[in-house]
Design a protein around this motif. Structure first.
Motif, PDB file in Angstrom:
ATOM      1  N   UNK A   1      15.088  52.441  24.649  1.00  0.00           N
ATOM      2  CA  UNK A   1      16.094  51.897  25.481  1.00  0.00           C
ATOM      3  C   UNK A   1      16.332  52.352  26.533  1.00  0.00           C
ATOM      4  N   UNK A   2      16.740  53.387  26.402  1.00  0.00           N
ATOM      5  CA  UNK A   2      16.665  54.313  27.337  1.00  0.00           C
ATOM      6  C   UNK A   2      15.774  54.693  28.094  1.00  0.00           C
ATOM      7  N   UNK A   3      14.231  55.521  27.779  1.00  0.00           N
ATOM      8  CA  UNK A   3      13.231  54.845  28.633  1.00  0.00           C
ATOM      9  C   UNK A   3      12.511  54.409  28.816  1.00  0.00           C
TER      10      UNK A   3
ATOM     11  N   UNK B   1      19.250  48.037  28.977  1.00  0.00           N
ATOM     12  CA  UNK B   1      19.950  48.745  28.899  1.00  0.00           C
ATOM     13  C   UNK B   1      21.192  47.182  28.143  1.00  0.00           C
ATOM     14  N   UNK B   2      20.883  46.445  28.225  1.00  0.00           N
ATOM     15  CA  UNK B   2      21.922  45.972  26.990  1.00  0.00           C
ATOM     16  C   UNK B   2      21.493  45.762  25.489  1.00  0.00           C
ATOM     17  N   UNK B   3      20.229  46.313  25.478  1.00  0.00           N
ATOM     18  CA  UNK B   3      19.520  46.881  24.227  1.00  0.00           C
ATOM     19  C   UNK B   3      20.638  48.361  23.387  1.00  0.00           C
ATOM     20  N   UNK B   4      20.248  49.287  25.239  1.00  0.00           N
ATOM     21  CA  UNK B   4      21.221  50.269  24.105  1.00  0.00           C
ATOM     22  C   UNK B   4      22.428  50.896  24.128  1.00  0.00           C
ATOM     23  N   UNK B   5      23.418  49.710  25.503  1.00  0.00           N
ATOM     24  CA  UNK B   5      24.597  48.947  25.615  1.00  0.00           C
ATOM     25  C   UNK B   5      24.898  49.065  23.479  1.00  0.00           C
TER      26      UNK B   5
ATOM     27  N   UNK C   1      25.862  55.115  26.563  1.00  0.00           N
ATOM     28  CA  UNK C   1      24.606  55.179  27.425  1.00  0.00           C
ATOM     29  C   UNK C   1      24.025  56.117  28.492  1.00  0.00           C
ATOM     30  N   UNK C   2      25.168  56.011  29.211  1.00  0.00           N
ATOM     31  CA  UNK C   2      25.066  56.471  30.992  1.00  0.00           C
ATOM     32  C   UNK C   2      25.038  58.060  30.481  1.00  0.00           C
ATOM     33  N   UNK C   3      25.716  58.446  29.127  1.00  0.00           N
ATOM     34  CA  UNK C   3      26.527  60.197  29.903  1.00  0.00           C
ATOM     35  C   UNK C   3      24.693  60.290  29.201  1.00  0.00           C
ATOM     36  N   UNK C   4      24.242  59.146  27.475  1.00  0.00           N
ATOM     37  CA  UNK C   4      23.500  60.316  26.941  1.00  0.00           C
ATOM     38  C   UNK C   4      22.169  60.803  27.955  1.00  0.00           C
ATOM     39  N   UNK C   5      22.191  58.541  29.077  1.00  0.00           N
ATOM     40  CA  UNK C   5      20.756  58.906  29.582  1.00  0.00           C
ATOM     41  C   UNK C   5      20.563  59.970  31.100  1.00  0.00           C
TER      42      UNK C   5
ATOM     43  N   UNK D   1      29.340  62.044  20.050  1.00  0.00           N
ATOM     44  CA  UNK D   1      29.997  60.485  20.442  1.00  0.00           C
ATOM     45  C   UNK D   1      31.918  61.779  21.930  1.00  0.00           C
ATOM     46  N   UNK D   2      32.600  62.715  21.120  1.00  0.00           N
ATOM     47  CA  UNK D   2      33.156  63.234  22.226  1.00  0.00           C
ATOM     48  C   UNK D   2      32.517  63.758  23.686  1.00  0.00           C
ATOM     49  N   UNK D   3      31.119  63.935  23.782  1.00  0.00           N
ATOM     50  CA  UNK D   3      30.496  64.199  24.601  1.00  0.00           C
ATOM     51  C   UNK D   3      30.897  62.530  26.028  1.00  0.00           C
ATOM     52  N   UNK D   4      30.574  61.454  25.064  1.00  0.00           N
ATOM     53  CA  UNK D   4      30.272  59.723  25.987  1.00  0.00           C
ATOM     54  C   UNK D   4      31.244  59.859  25.685  1.00  0.00           C
TER      55      UNK D   4
END
Length: 359
Positions: free
Chosen positions: A94-96, A107-111, A122-126, A187-190
């Motif tokens: 979904x991020x791609x 974005x909804x699917x990824x959230x 999702x924002x940090x990962x993207x 999780x921690x990084x996010x």
């Protein structure tokens, strides 16, 4: 429905050199892929997979409730780890923008999958993952090969002391044990990205949405564990689930780039999109199980060339990409799963050699 292209003989070595260079190397391949319809969305395919994942998640939760405070409930932790990895692959796709036609729906699917079901931003990962795709194996620009717990080039070993120095000396041996912490680390990084007071690219509304979903995940996850299990059982379940989940992610990510070409600044600047993505990536051979277990990331070359290509089309694009690389005199690397781990660990072992010699 896109049709599978004609079969092309497998090769891992380039053929006769082509006259084309730079960005023009990629244009003919892109045109062919578009003509084959391989960039068209497969939303129904993803919908079926998501439904299966959610049914599996519901079955695990129901099983925990019915079994109650029993050590037998720990048998549900490994299936939950597998389901968590499935949901991670959906969030990644979904991020791609592989799943839906619009950015908002993706974005909804990824959230839903990343933030709510997995507790990852999702924002940090993207942001991190897009920088990796733009600069694969670039030691200064790719966050996946920056010097951290692990290092990927011998000059990165300079100045390391204490525990980090010991880990670098033995990083090949401790690689898979360290991956058991990958799920928790993500999780921690996010959380740190969403809730930090530093510079954040998101609007206050976006941060509020992401943060609310992350907190909801933590509350729901811990509530499930500590209302169905005893404290000791809940802690053990959490450890098994998160460690197996992290190991699964590590096994999916490790074969893709570790031990592949690390370009110099001059090489990276002179290469076009085709060479940047192909020469730094490795594909993994295998059948249905490999595709399922690695979430399509075993077609890493095709994924890097066409990040928005739906997962079920990567296999169909492979013969086209392989033939084009042979024509363009670009090495297309493909190996078995076990050998890919051997190559990745061998590279990590080689990088740590100077510190072992000094010790």
């Amino acid at each position: 429905m896109p049709q599978a292209p004609a079969a092309v003989a497998e090769t891992t070595t380039p053929g006769p050199a082509a006259a084309r260079t730079g960005g023009s190397d990629f244009a003919p391949l892109l045109r062919t892929v578009r003509e084959q319809g391989l960039l068209e969305r497969r939303t129904a395919w993803y919908a079926r997979g998501i439904a299966v994942n959610l049914l599996g998640l519901a079955a695990v939760v129901t099983g925990m409730v019915l079994i109650g405070a029993s050590w037998w409930a720990l048998l549900l932790a490994p299936p939950l780890a597998l389901l968590s990895a499935r949901m991670s692959f959906v969030a990644h796709d979904a991020g791609h923008a592989q799943i839906c036609a619009t950015r908002g729906r993706n974005r909804l699917v990824q959230l839903f999958h990343a933030n709510l079901l997995l507790g990852m931003s999702q924002d940090w990962w993207n942001d991190k993952h897009n920088r990796h795709h733009a600069n694969p194996n670039h030691l200064e620009k790719d966050p996946d090969v920056g010097a951290d717990i692990l290092v990927f080039a011998q000059h990165q070993t300079e100045g390391r002391k204490g525990l980090r120095r010991w880990l670098t000396r033995h990083q090949a041996a401790v690689f898979f044990p360290l991956t058991t912490l990958e799920g928790i680390a993500l999780k921690v990084y996010g959380f740190r990205s969403v809730f930090s007071r530093g510079v954040n690219r998101q609007s206050p509304r976006e941060r509020l949405l992401e943060g609310s979903l992350l907190i909801t995940h933590v509350i729901a996850y811990l509530a499930l564990l500590f209302t169905t299990l005893s404290v000791g059982q809940a802690v053990v379940f959490l450890l098994i689930h998160q460690m197996m989940y992290g190991l699964h992610l590590g096994m999916a990510f490790a074969p893709n780039h570790k031990g592949m070409k690390i370009p110099t600044e001059e090489e990276f600047a002179s290469w076009g999109h085709l060479r940047r993505q192909v020469l730094t990536s490795r594909n993994i051979r295998g059948g249905f199980f490999t595709d399922w277990f690695l979430g399509g990331l075993n077609y890493q070359i095709e994924h890097h060339l066409f990040p928005s290509m739906p997962r079920p089309h990567l296999k169909l694009a492979q013969p086209l990409v392989r033939a084009h690389c042979r024509e363009m005199d670009v090495a297309y690397v493909e190996t078995g799963m076990v050998d890919s781990y051997r190559q990745a660990l061998g590279h990590l072992h080689e990088v740590g050699a100077p510190l072992r010699a000094a010790a």
